[in-house]
Design a protein around this motif. Structure first.
Motif, short mmCIF file in Angstrom:
data_model
loop_
_atom_site.label_atom_id
_atom_site.label_comp_id
_atom_site.label_asym_id
_atom_site.label_seq_id
_atom_site.Cartn_x
_atom_site.Cartn_y
_atom_site.Cartn_z
N HIS A 1 6.12 5.77 -13.05
CA HIS A 1 6.14 4.57 -12.22
C HIS A 1 6.97 4.76 -10.93
CE1 HIS A 1 4.33 2.55 -15.61
NE2 HIS A 1 5.36 2.85 -16.38
N SER A 2 7.44 5.97 -10.69
CA SER A 2 8.29 6.20 -9.53
C SER A 2 7.56 6.04 -8.20
CB SER A 2 8.91 7.61 -9.60
OG SER A 2 9.75 7.73 -10.73
N ASP A 3 6.24 6.02 -8.24
CA ASP A 3 5.45 5.85 -7.01
C ASP A 3 5.02 4.40 -6.80
OD1 ASP A 3 3.65 5.58 -9.05
OD2 ASP A 3 2.24 7.10 -8.34
N ALA A 4 5.66 3.46 -7.51
CA ALA A 4 5.21 2.07 -7.50
C ALA A 4 5.74 1.26 -6.32
CB ALA A 4 5.61 1.38 -8.80
N PHE A 5 6.54 1.87 -5.45
CA PHE A 5 7.14 1.14 -4.34
C PHE A 5 6.48 1.54 -3.03
CE2 PHE A 5 10.26 2.05 -7.66
CZ PHE A 5 10.52 0.76 -8.09
N ALA A 6 6.56 0.64 -2.07
CA ALA A 6 5.95 0.91 -0.77
C ALA A 6 6.49 2.20 -0.17
CB ALA A 6 6.19 -0.28 0.16
N GLN A 7 7.79 2.45 -0.36
CA GLN A 7 8.42 3.63 0.23
C GLN A 7 7.97 4.92 -0.46
OE1 GLN A 7 9.96 0.92 -0.78
NE2 GLN A 7 11.34 0.14 0.80
N THR A 8 7.62 4.85 -1.75
CA THR A 8 7.37 6.07 -2.51
C THR A 8 5.92 6.24 -2.95
OG1 THR A 8 7.91 4.97 -4.61
CG2 THR A 8 9.74 6.00 -3.40
N LYS A 9 5.02 5.47 -2.39
CA LYS A 9 3.63 5.52 -2.85
C LYS A 9 2.98 6.88 -2.59
CE LYS A 9 1.94 3.32 1.42
NZ LYS A 9 1.22 2.14 1.97
#
Length: 669
Positions: free
Chosen positions: A470-478
């Protein structure tokens, strides 16, 4: 591999190195010599009270018997006690970091015998002996007194070890103990190249002291940048050398695109709930850094860390690759950490029963033979076994040869995570927020804000994302290039025959010794899905896989029913290495390092770092139990401007910018 020192004891009981025909310390009074030459002449006591950082770093060029280290630890402990009595806990140094190099380490038996001469150090000596590393080249991070004292013990030549280190432009060393056998006995060490390398990793104002007054040593250190002078030597010696560094070389180990910038770490938000986040919280707590945990689940370790038995062993290759280096040293550090947790009274079910990796196919037989021929790994870490030897170790008959990791075994991951979280809380209490799905991250002038279900948390100086798949769930880390691999582990009832199994077996998957009347059997591999749903088909696949390799073995054919299973998504990257460092924004790198497309390694622009303070710590796949603890130490050490336990090449191999830099160099972006 590293070879132990060859020693004998002279008529006064002083250890003597046969290869150098020199004593390890003075026949007169080795302890007094250590204190006068190194501790006193570097003015350590005074500097511990007035240093500008909470940690003080000493580097030593010859660890030897550990006498200088133990003496320094004792005086540092006295310093902490004085702070406590004088109620000056907010002033002075709170953590001692000692770096030592040793090309020919003593065997643990010789070291144990030698240290009996110093009963005043019995407690510290016992801790040192219990953690003393195996003969593996590189940096071994040992910790004492809940991390208030850290020893980075490098096995290998001092100069070559410094060349491998990861360090910032500002340097890391405050004081040098320039020790080792006499220049006339050990000329290979006392070289200009070493003196220059010492300056590379030193801070402005770093001092040095050495027992010798040899003219070429004084001139060499002066040429390197130290302002040198002679002072009275110890006892009958007329003189010795001390020095101070006025200017650094303004160098760093990494190119700017693989740099690790220092961060304030005054109040850190940690997002996740598994082994990775528990390691980060523990590393922060050892340093007294305020933190808060945010987990979307109702309790810790409900994601990829939720299985009841997880194998712990290093993944090694037949070459000294960054991958192998990372896992070899990470495994040994994890074992020391887990042992310390148990010693401190925190409990988790485990068994250091060893891990036997079977050569179930001919390519694995060839690979194992190649591993032995390369002779890279100490037998105490990994050794080849014949089919007969393997069956004796396992307690069951399989007929397979393999490689055996005698220090490996299994732990209960959820219990381990909770033990680490409890240990961290005891060192530095933190707040935990469960059932909290962080939906948005926002950077403001006051720090980072976190948002969940209409609630706002923060501000935080830093955010560390340890959320696995789920580490890619943010706008910054997509843009995070996560490769998610779903795996299901089946819990199968033990039989009378299977209870004889004494070690973890690895084939294409793994099979554990009996625990709570069951074995863990698995695991499946399914890419491009984030489903955690348990399926009966995967249970069948796990049994079929086991029988495919062990269908001729009674322990496998006699197993009972599958009564339960666990499914989770392993978070990994295409190079099978984790990611640890500050978030790397691709657009920022495209501008700053555009010249990489042209094959140029110069004329870069500065990164704008609009997301500064946002860090990634994920991608451990199925090996977090082995690699997350040391990677956590590396990340927090880097951010806190401390010595780093991983080499520069490993640091680059797990850097968040590695895929961006690769594609820039290949002109793919």
């Amino acid at each position: 591999m590293i070879k132990n020192a060859n020693i004998h004891f002279n008529h006064q009981g002083t250890p003597v190195a046969n290869d150098f025909d020199d004593i390890y310390y003075s026949d007169d009074n080795g302890l007094a010599e250590s204190y006068y030459v190194f501790y006193q002449q570097n003015n350590i006591d005074t500097r511990l009270q007035s240093h500008d950082q909470a940690h003080f770093v000493i580097a030593e060029t010859g660890f030897g018997t550990g006498l200088n280290f133990l003496n320094t630890c004792q005086h540092f402990t006295d310093h902490l006690a004085r702070q406590q009595v004088q109620k000056q806990l907010n002033y002075g140094v709170k953590r001692l970091h000692f770096i030592a190099f040793e090309k020919h380490p003593l065997s643990v038996s010789d070291l144990s015998k030698i240290l009996t001469a110093w009963p005043e150090f019995n407690l510290l000596s016992e801790q040192l002996i219990s953690q003393y590393p195996i003969n593996l080249a590189g940096c071994h991070r040992l910790e004492f007194n809940n991390g208030t004292i850290v020893l980075d013990l490098y096995f290998g030549d001092a100069l070559e070890s410094i060349k491998t280190m990861s360090y910032p432009r500002s340097g890391i060393v405050d004081a040098w103990f320039l020790d080792g056998f006499a220049p006339s006995k050990n000329p290979d060490m006392w070289q200009q190249s070493l003196f220059n390398a010492m300056v590379n990793i030193s801070k402005v104002g770093a001092t040095l002291a050495t027992f010798t007054a040899a003219g070429f040593v004084r001139r060499g250190l002066s040429d390197a940048g130290f302002t040198m002078q002679k002072v009275k030597g110890f006892a009958h010696k007329r003189s010795m050398l001390i020095g101070t560094l006025k200017h650094t070389n303004d160098t760093q180990s990494a190119p700017s695109y693989f740099n690790h910038d220092v961060s304030p770490l005054s109040n850190v938000a940690v997002i996740g709930g598994g082994i990775a986040s528990s390691c980060i919280l523990y590393s922060l707590a050892k340093r007294g850094i305020s933190s808060q945990l945010f987990c979307q689940d109702a309790a810790p370790a409900m994601g990829a860390s939720h299985n009841v038995q997880g194998a712990v062993y290093p993944h090694l290759q037949a070459k000294n690759s960054p991958h192998s280096e990372l896992f070899a040293h990470s495994f040994l550090y994890a074992k020391r950490l887990y042992k310390q947790l148990l010693n401190d009274g925190f409990s988790f079910d485990h068994s250091w029963c060893g891990v036997l990796q079977h050569a179930v196919k001919q390519p694995l037989v060839d690979r194992h033979e190649n591993l032995v021929q390369q002779q890279l790994w100490p037998p105490t870490l990994m050794r080849n076994v014949t089919a007969e030897q393997g069956d004796t170790i396992a307690g069951v008959t399989t007929g397979y040869s393999g490689v055996y990791f005698e220090q490996g075994g299994w732990v209960n991951p959820p219990q381990l995570v909770n033990a680490m979280l409890s240990a961290a809380h005891c060192l530095s209490p933190y707040k935990s927020t469960f059932n909290c799905h962080i939906e948005q991250l926002k950077k403001t002038s006051n720090g980072w804000l976190l948002f969940s279900n209409g609630k706002q948390f923060g501000p935080f100086s830093d955010v560390i994302i340890c959320a696995g798949e789920h580490s890619d769930a943010f706008a910054q880390t997509k843009a995070l290039p996560i490769v998610g691999v779903r795996g299901q582990v089946s819990h199968v009832q033990a039989s009378e025959q299977s209870t004889k199994l004494k070690t973890v077996l690895c084939h294409k998957g793994y099979f554990t010794p009996v625990y709570l009347d069951h074995h863990c059997m698995g695991a499946t591999f399914e890419k491009n899905t984030k489903s955690r749903q348990v399926t009966e088909q995967d249970n069948l696949s796990n049994r079929e896989q086991l029988l495919n390799f062990y269908g001729h073995c009674n322990f496998a054919t006699s197993l009972g029913n599958i009564t339960a299973a666990k499914a989770a998504v392993r978070c990994s990257f295409i190079d099978h290495l984790p990611m640890a460092g500050e978030w790397a924004e691709q657009s920022d790198y495209l501008t700053a390092f555009a010249n990489l497309r042209l094959g140029k390694r110069y004329q870069y622009q500065a990164l704008s770092k609009k997301q500064q303070g946002l860090h990634i710590f994920t991608g451990f796949g199925a090996r977090a139990l082995c690699s997350a603890p040391l990677c956590s130490e590396h990340l927090i050490s880097s951010l806190n401007n401390e010595p780093r336990p991983l080499s520069e090449r490993v640091s680059q191999a797990i850097h968040p910018a590695r895929f961006i830099v690769r594609d820039l160099i290949r002109n793919k972006i």
